[in-house]
Design an enzyme around this catalytic site. Structure first.
Site, short mmCIF file in Angstrom:
data_model
loop_
_atom_site.label_atom_id
_atom_site.label_comp_id
_atom_site.label_asym_id
_atom_site.label_seq_id
_atom_site.Cartn_x
_atom_site.Cartn_y
_atom_site.Cartn_z
N CYS A 12 0.87 -1.18 0.00
CA CYS A 12 0.00 0.00 0.00
C CYS A 12 0.90 1.23 0.00
O CYS A 12 2.12 1.12 0.18
CB CYS A 12 -0.90 0.00 1.23
SG CYS A 12 0.01 0.16 2.79
N HIS A 40 5.73 -5.09 8.68
CA HIS A 40 5.62 -6.50 9.06
C HIS A 40 5.92 -7.42 7.88
O HIS A 40 5.05 -8.08 7.34
CB HIS A 40 4.22 -6.78 9.62
CG HIS A 40 4.07 -6.38 11.05
ND1 HIS A 40 2.88 -5.99 11.61
CD2 HIS A 40 4.98 -6.31 12.05
CE1 HIS A 40 3.06 -5.70 12.88
NE2 HIS A 40 4.33 -5.88 13.17
N HIS A 79 3.73 1.94 11.63
CA HIS A 79 2.65 1.76 12.60
C HIS A 79 2.52 2.91 13.58
O HIS A 79 1.53 2.98 14.32
CB HIS A 79 2.88 0.47 13.39
CG HIS A 79 3.04 -0.74 12.53
ND1 HIS A 79 4.26 -1.35 12.31
CD2 HIS A 79 2.15 -1.44 11.80
CE1 HIS A 79 4.11 -2.38 11.50
NE2 HIS A 79 2.84 -2.45 11.17
N HIS A 129 -1.18 -5.06 18.85
CA HIS A 129 -0.64 -4.55 17.60
C HIS A 129 0.04 -3.20 17.85
O HIS A 129 -0.51 -2.36 18.56
CB HIS A 129 -1.75 -4.40 16.56
CG HIS A 129 -1.24 -4.17 15.17
ND1 HIS A 129 -0.84 -2.94 14.71
CD2 HIS A 129 -1.04 -5.04 14.14
CE1 HIS A 129 -0.43 -3.05 13.46
NE2 HIS A 129 -0.54 -4.31 13.09
N GLU A 131 0.34 -0.54 16.09
CA GLU A 131 -0.47 0.63 15.72
C GLU A 131 -1.41 1.00 16.85
O GLU A 131 -1.50 2.17 17.24
CB GLU A 131 -1.28 0.34 14.45
CG GLU A 131 -2.19 1.50 14.06
CD GLU A 131 -3.27 1.12 13.05
OE1 GLU A 131 -4.41 1.59 13.21
OE2 GLU A 131 -2.97 0.37 12.11
N THR A 166 -6.64 0.67 11.65
CA THR A 166 -6.75 0.94 10.20
C THR A 166 -6.79 -0.33 9.37
O THR A 166 -7.34 -0.33 8.27
CB THR A 166 -5.60 1.83 9.71
OG1 THR A 166 -4.35 1.16 9.94
CG2 THR A 166 -5.60 3.17 10.42
N SER A 223 1.60 -9.72 10.29
CA SER A 223 0.86 -8.66 9.58
C SER A 223 -0.63 -8.78 9.87
O SER A 223 -1.28 -9.77 9.50
CB SER A 223 1.11 -8.76 8.07
OG SER A 223 0.21 -7.96 7.36
N ASN A 225 -3.21 -7.01 8.66
CA ASN A 225 -4.11 -6.97 7.49
C ASN A 225 -4.03 -8.26 6.69
O ASN A 225 -5.02 -8.69 6.10
CB ASN A 225 -3.82 -5.73 6.62
CG ASN A 225 -2.52 -5.82 5.86
OD1 ASN A 225 -2.47 -6.35 4.75
ND2 ASN A 225 -1.45 -5.32 6.43
N SER A 267 1.92 -5.37 3.22
CA SER A 267 3.36 -5.29 3.44
C SER A 267 4.12 -6.41 2.71
O SER A 267 5.28 -6.68 3.00
CB SER A 267 3.68 -5.34 4.94
OG SER A 267 3.06 -6.45 5.55
#
Length: 283
Positions: A12, A40, A79, A129, A131, A166, A223, A225, A267
């Site tokens: 991304c 990650h 993050h 996490h 973040e 996110t 990761s 996501n 990632s």
């Protein structure tokens, strides 16, 4: 083997930005440190380490320079981190470079603003996490909700403001917001902080699930996501395997399967996706 690749997958803009920043710093400066992995993905982190990026867990691992020209540079990973850590870096005289994703920065700012407006701030996400650990530092007494079992920790009444990690799935965020709403709060404000790129990757994966017999989700075990993508595909009833790269592939994964689908987390670099797709086609 017939192989279909998701329309949206891989890096991304936030990850690309962080990597670009790191590589530029490594050309310009001698001592560059990152507090925790920049992203990650172990393969990318190893490549940056070969270029000189040193990953540390805390500031005490960084030796202050005797000469101003050799002042260590501390890179904040994508993050983000807690605000007091930023202050500590500056207080130690290190050069600070912030590679926090702009969407994570938005979540940090929202937590601060919503608290100032008198809301009890709730973050839907994984408390472990990085973040989320950084975001909750922008206001006192922020409550993290990761599942239905955490909802009982919420206050019985008052004004609530709910945001999301996110990289969380919109499906899970909506479900938990719905449960919270049934508790009948006087006021409940919901702000959608889910990354659009994350949402697009999830939608693309769901679309692909309808066309394949087996799904491969590529990306780090750490990761968030990527893990969400794998869970989402499994919920659609497709045999799904979360692998880091081609080395983890096993022939039994495709026994009796005619068409395979590939998606990847935000990632996961393109070369890992390409290598996996090519090897699978020739399998």
């Amino acid at each position: 083997m017939k192989v279909l690749v998701a329309k949206k997958l891989g890096f991304c803009f936030g990850v690309e930005h962080a990597i670009d920043m790191a590589q530029k710093l490594l050309v310009e400066r001698k001592k560059v440190y990152c507090l925790g992995p920049l992203i990650h993905n172990s393969q990318v982190v190893e490549r940056l380490a070969h270029q000189g990026l040193q990953v540390v867990e805390n500031l005490e691992q960084i030796t202050p320079a005797a000469d101003e020209k050799d002042t260590p540079t501390v890179l904040i990973r994508s993050h983000g981190c807690r605000p007091e850590l930023l202050q500590k870096i500056k207080a130690k005289g290190f050069q600070l470079v912030d590679a926090t994703c702009i969407l994570v920065k938005r979540a940090q700012k929202l937590v601060q603003e919503l608290h100032q407006q008198g809301y009890q701030v709730i973050v839907v996400g994984d408390p472990n996490h990085p973040e989320v650990q950084g975001v909750v530092g922008y206001a006192p007494e922020v409550i993290v909700v990761n599942g239905e079992e955490d909802i009982s920790r919420l206050p019985p009444h008052g004004r609530l403001a709910v945001i999301s990690q996110t990289t969380h799935s919109a499906e899970d965020f909506g479900r938990l917001v719905g449960y919270i709403a049934t508790r009948g709060y006087e006021e409940m404000k919901v702000v959608n902080t889910i990354c659009r790129e994350t949402a697009r990757r999830q939608a693309s994966a769901v679309e692909l699930c309808r066309l394949v017999d087996v799904m491969f989700v590529l990306g780090s075990r750490h990761s968030a996501n990527t893990g969400e993508l794998a869970q989402l595909c499994r919920r659609k009833g497709v045999d799904t395997y979360h692998l880091q790269d081609w080395q983890e592939f096993k022939p039994q994964y495709v026994v009796g399967k005619g068409t395979a689908g590939i998606t990847a987390g935000a990632s996961t670099p393109g070369w890992i996706i390409q290598e996996f797709a090519e090897n699978l086609q020739h399998f």
